[in-house]
Write a protein that holds these residues in place. Structure first.
Motif, PDB file in Angstrom:
ATOM      1  N   ARG A  30       0.823  -1.215   0.000  1.00  0.00           N
ATOM      2  CA  ARG A  30       0.000   0.000   0.000  1.00  0.00           C
ATOM      3  C   ARG A  30       0.852   1.257   0.000  1.00  0.00           C
ATOM      4  O   ARG A  30       1.976   1.268   0.475  1.00  0.00           O
ATOM      5  N   GLU A  41      -0.549  -3.003  -4.379  1.00  0.00           N
ATOM      6  CA  GLU A  41      -2.000  -3.013  -4.576  1.00  0.00           C
ATOM      7  C   GLU A  41      -2.545  -1.583  -4.510  1.00  0.00           C
ATOM      8  O   GLU A  41      -3.753  -1.379  -4.430  1.00  0.00           O
ATOM      9  N   LEU A  45      -6.518  -0.837  -3.991  1.00  0.00           N
ATOM     10  CA  LEU A  45      -6.926  -0.746  -2.584  1.00  0.00           C
ATOM     11  C   LEU A  45      -6.178   0.383  -1.897  1.00  0.00           C
ATOM     12  O   LEU A  45      -4.959   0.502  -2.036  1.00  0.00           O
ATOM     13  N   ARG A  49      -3.298  -2.748   4.782  1.00  0.00           N
ATOM     14  CA  ARG A  49      -3.319  -4.139   4.302  1.00  0.00           C
ATOM     15  C   ARG A  49      -3.669  -5.072   5.453  1.00  0.00           C
ATOM     16  O   ARG A  49      -4.319  -6.075   5.295  1.00  0.00           O
ATOM     17  N   TYR A 156     -15.672  -6.467   1.242  1.00  0.00           N
ATOM     18  CA  TYR A 156     -16.078  -5.062   1.089  1.00  0.00           C
ATOM     19  C   TYR A 156     -16.691  -4.579   2.395  1.00  0.00           C
ATOM     20  O   TYR A 156     -17.426  -5.312   3.052  1.00  0.00           O
ATOM     21  N   GLY A 162      -8.531  -2.870   3.895  1.00  0.00           N
ATOM     22  CA  GLY A 162      -8.320  -1.901   2.838  1.00  0.00           C
ATOM     23  C   GLY A 162      -9.623  -1.338   2.311  1.00  0.00           C
ATOM     24  O   GLY A 162     -10.708  -1.842   2.608  1.00  0.00           O
ATOM     25  N   PRO A 164     -11.444  -0.696  -1.073  1.00  0.00           N
ATOM     26  CA  PRO A 164     -11.415  -1.034  -2.499  1.00  0.00           C
ATOM     27  C   PRO A 164     -11.660   0.179  -3.386  1.00  0.00           C
ATOM     28  O   PRO A 164     -12.497   1.028  -3.084  1.00  0.00           O
TER      29      PRO A 164
END
Length: 179
Positions: A30, A41, A45, A49, A156, A162, A164
């Motif tokens: 991240r 990512e 994201l 993490r 989610y 994270g 999304p």
């Protein structure tokens, strides 16, 4: 020539390692620091993490090990191994972004597989990867993992994992026989 495997020390993490491991994992996946490596990512994201509780859980849970990799006294990589009957689950894999692309990840995953076979006598390694991470999945396929087509939903709404940036995230199961 110096190889990625030289001077590596593998050991189980302790509670004293939590902060350093958390920083490593976050830096590999991240934020801007993750863009130094290729496993970032950051585009799919935002946010964290994992968190200190997640790292501590990987260290302390029965049947779980957080394998810590040191080079010259510094933690440079880690991965979680979790015993799940006839197979081991591989997760929380992180390599210092500045060291990615030089074979360190290959050395870590090979040692993780060896230790899972030796410690638990498992015949397979399982992992889940975010399905849109095609380059990462291809890297695992070159290590002998195969896509199963089996997916599970991304969590989610659970910001612990994270935030999304797209609505098509899911995890795909990859499997490798350990023979």
């Amino acid at each position: 020539m110096d190889t990625a495997e030289t001077r590596l020390t593998f050991r189980d993490a302790t509670d004293a390692d939590v902060d350093e491991l958390l920083a490593l994992i976050e830096s590999a996946y991240r934020g801007e620091s993750s863009r130094t490596g290729w496993t970032s990512e950051a585009d799919i994201l935002h946010g964290q993490r994992t968190d200190p509780e997640g790292v501590r859980e990987a260290i302390e849970s029965p049947g779980s090990r957080l394998l810590t990799v040191e080079r010259d006294g510094r933690i440079v990589a880690c991965c979680q191994l979790e015993h799940r009957g006839s197979y081991a689950y591989f997760g929380m894999f992180a390599v210092n972004p500045a060291l990615q692309g030089a074979g360190l990840g290959k050395a870590v995953i090979a040692e993780a597989e060896r230790q899972a076979r030796r410690t638990w006598g498992v015949t397979e390694m399982h992992m889940t990867v975010i399905s849109v991470r095609e380059e990462l999945i291809a890297w695992y396929e070159r290590r002998g993992y195969r896509r199963t087509g089996r997916t599970s939903p991304f969590p989610y709404g659970e910001e612990r994992f994270g935030i999304p940036q797209r609505d098509d995230l899911r995890f795909e199961l990859l499997v490798k026989p350990l023979v």
